[in-house]
Design a protein around this motif. Structure first.
Motif, PDB file in Angstrom:
ATOM      1  N   ILE A 131      -6.152 -12.774  14.976  1.00 49.79           N
ATOM      2  CA  ILE A 131      -5.917 -13.596  13.777  1.00 49.79           C
ATOM      3  C   ILE A 131      -6.608 -12.962  12.565  1.00 49.79           C
ATOM      4  CG2 ILE A 131      -6.478 -15.813  12.673  1.00 49.79           C
ATOM      5  CD1 ILE A 131      -6.107 -17.144  15.392  1.00 49.79           C
ATOM      6  N   ILE A 132      -7.795 -12.431  12.792  1.00 51.78           N
ATOM      7  CA  ILE A 132      -8.601 -11.871  11.715  1.00 51.78           C
ATOM      8  C   ILE A 132      -8.147 -10.461  11.330  1.00 51.78           C
ATOM      9  CG2 ILE A 132     -10.916 -10.797  11.777  1.00 51.78           C
ATOM     10  CD1 ILE A 132     -12.044 -13.617  11.988  1.00 51.78           C
ATOM     11  N   GLY A 133      -7.169  -9.947  12.054  1.00 56.38           N
ATOM     12  CA  GLY A 133      -6.633  -8.627  11.722  1.00 56.38           C
ATOM     13  C   GLY A 133      -7.442  -7.471  12.273  1.00 56.38           C
ATOM     14  N   LEU A 134      -8.159  -7.713  13.370  1.00 56.95           N
ATOM     15  CA  LEU A 134      -8.944  -6.627  13.970  1.00 56.95           C
ATOM     16  C   LEU A 134      -8.518  -6.353  15.403  1.00 56.95           C
ATOM     17  CD1 LEU A 134     -12.654  -7.080  12.836  1.00 56.95           C
ATOM     18  CD2 LEU A 134     -11.138  -5.164  12.373  1.00 56.95           C
ATOM     19  N   SER A 146     -15.044   0.175   9.535  1.00 54.75           N
ATOM     20  CA  SER A 146     -15.435   0.178   8.114  1.00 54.75           C
ATOM     21  C   SER A 146     -16.284  -1.046   7.765  1.00 54.75           C
ATOM     22  CB  SER A 146     -14.176   0.176   7.246  1.00 54.75           C
ATOM     23  OG  SER A 146     -13.596  -1.117   7.253  1.00 54.75           O
ATOM     24  N   GLY A 147     -16.844  -1.041   6.543  1.00 53.43           N
ATOM     25  CA  GLY A 147     -17.681  -2.157   6.088  1.00 53.43           C
ATOM     26  C   GLY A 147     -16.932  -3.481   6.063  1.00 53.43           C
ATOM     27  N   GLY A 148     -15.701  -3.433   5.544  1.00 55.97           N
ATOM     28  CA  GLY A 148     -14.897  -4.662   5.481  1.00 55.97           C
ATOM     29  C   GLY A 148     -14.538  -5.153   6.878  1.00 55.97           C
ATOM     30  N   THR A 177     -14.535  -4.397  -4.584  1.00 57.73           N
ATOM     31  CA  THR A 177     -13.802  -5.557  -5.103  1.00 57.73           C
ATOM     32  C   THR A 177     -12.616  -5.934  -4.230  1.00 57.73           C
ATOM     33  OG1 THR A 177     -14.334  -4.618  -7.233  1.00 57.73           O
ATOM     34  CG2 THR A 177     -12.833  -6.484  -7.250  1.00 57.73           C
ATOM     35  N   GLU A 178     -11.876  -4.932  -3.828  1.00 59.90           N
ATOM     36  CA  GLU A 178     -10.663  -5.210  -3.063  1.00 59.90           C
ATOM     37  C   GLU A 178     -10.993  -5.792  -1.686  1.00 59.90           C
ATOM     38  OE1 GLU A 178      -7.045  -2.449  -1.647  1.00 59.90           O
ATOM     39  OE2 GLU A 178      -8.064  -1.832  -3.484  1.00 59.90           O
ATOM     40  N   THR A 179     -11.985  -5.192  -1.023  1.00 58.74           N
ATOM     41  CA  THR A 179     -12.370  -5.670   0.309  1.00 58.74           C
ATOM     42  C   THR A 179     -12.989  -7.060   0.201  1.00 58.74           C
ATOM     43  OG1 THR A 179     -12.891  -3.369   0.740  1.00 58.74           O
ATOM     44  CG2 THR A 179     -13.476  -4.925   2.445  1.00 58.74           C
ATOM     45  N   THR A 180     -13.764  -7.283  -0.856  1.00 58.03           N
ATOM     46  CA  THR A 180     -14.336  -8.610  -1.110  1.00 58.03           C
ATOM     47  C   THR A 180     -13.229  -9.656  -1.166  1.00 58.03           C
ATOM     48  OG1 THR A 180     -16.229  -7.772  -2.301  1.00 58.03           O
ATOM     49  CG2 THR A 180     -15.563 -10.006  -2.837  1.00 58.03           C
ATOM     50  N   ALA A 181     -12.173  -9.360  -1.933  1.00 52.04           N
ATOM     51  CA  ALA A 181     -11.066 -10.312  -2.059  1.00 52.04           C
ATOM     52  C   ALA A 181     -10.419 -10.554  -0.710  1.00 52.04           C
ATOM     53  CB  ALA A 181     -10.051  -9.796  -3.072  1.00 52.04           C
ATOM     54  N   SER A 182     -10.265  -9.514   0.107  1.00 46.38           N
ATOM     55  CA  SER A 182      -9.591  -9.730   1.390  1.00 46.38           C
ATOM     56  C   SER A 182     -10.481 -10.517   2.353  1.00 46.38           C
ATOM     57  CB  SER A 182      -9.086  -8.408   1.991  1.00 46.38           C
ATOM     58  OG  SER A 182     -10.127  -7.737   2.621  1.00 46.38           O
TER      59      SER A 182
END
Ligand SMILES: Nc1ncnc2c1ncn2[C@@H]1O[C@H](COP(=O)(O)OP(=O)(O)OP(=O)(O)O)[C@@H](O)[C@H]1O
Ligand SMILES: [Mg+2]
Length: 224
Positions: A131-134, A146-148, A177-182
């Motif tokens: 569900i979390i995309g991992l 990765s960090g995200g 910024t992008e990873t934060t948003a995701s």
């Protein structure tokens, strides 16, 4: 909506050899079921202290933390640890995943601690990671993603026992910024899907658009 957690006149005074720091000065806060809120304030204003007390990781100097009206300070430390494992999810700025374990195993840990069978824990953790995309990183170790992705794995670990509340301390502090948003969209999605209450301490104004409520804290005083 039902109040999940409430603080009543919460004070925290840290005593060091040379100093007394009044980190929280009579905080009254009510968090309701399904609420997705931010806790904002300058560095040193008391955000982490408040999350630690809400998470029963530390004890107030004065005042109370009530979960659904119950004062948990009355529980012994073993019962409190069980309560914390089942009802509260934590996400920190640094993920605290265990490097010796795979991502899947990391997410299984809280289930195993709660007495779940290994096969069942594996199934549930795999589902949530999907569900979390991992789902494609189950057998990697934390230093191999990765960090995200690490932050998403930490969110999966925080949510695996279906806690009533997730307390997150600068969960995107290390992310671009992008990873934060995701990562934030993911938390918001899980909040909607499972009705989990979230309180996220942050400096980051970009997160405001995701929140139902924003609480401001200044010098240990909650402003609203
Ligand atoms: N263990 C401790 N002993 C003594 N003082 C402490 C301790 N932990 C925090 N403090 C002090 O309490 C105050 C509140 O700290 P806290 O960590 O809650 O702030 P914060 O809002 O989370 O800050 P930041 O945004 O920098 O993480 C600060 O003045 C801090 O220096
Ligand atoms: Mg902090």
């Amino acid at each position: 909506m039902e109040i999940i957690v409430e603080t009543v006149n919460l004070w925290k005074v840290y005593e060091t050899e040379t100093d007394k720091v009044k980190a929280l000065k009579g905080v009254n806060l009510k968090l309701r079921k399904g609420e997705f809120s931010l806790l904002m304030g300058a560095s040193g204003s008391g955000k982490s202290t408040l999350l630690h007390l809400l998470g029963t990781l530390d004890k107030p100097t004065e005042g109370k933390v009530l979960y659904k009206g119950k004062d948990l300070s009355l529980l012994n430390s073993k019962k409190l640890a069980t309560f914390r494992n089942k009802k509260i999810g934590f996400v920190f700025q640094f993920h605290y995943l265990i490097n010796e374990l795979t991502i899947l195993e990391n997410v299984m840990v809280p289930l195993l601690l709660a007495g779940e069978k290994k096969s069942e824990a594996k199934k549930k953790a795999t589902e949530l990671l999907q569900i979390i995309g991992l789902g494609y990183r189950l057998s990697h170790r934390p230093f191999e993603i990765s960090g995200g992705e690490k932050q998403r794995a930490a969110i999966a670990r925080a949510l695996i026992n279906s806690p009533e509340i997730v307390l997150a301390d600068e969960p995107t502090g290390n992310l671009d910024t992008e990873t934060t948003a995701s990562v934030l969209s993911l938390m918001r999605e899980l909040n909607k899907k499972f009705g989990t209450t979230f309180l996220i301490a942050t400096h980051n104004k970009d997160l405001e658009k995701f929140a139902d409520n924003i609480y401001f804290i200044k010098d240990g005083i909650l402003l609203n």
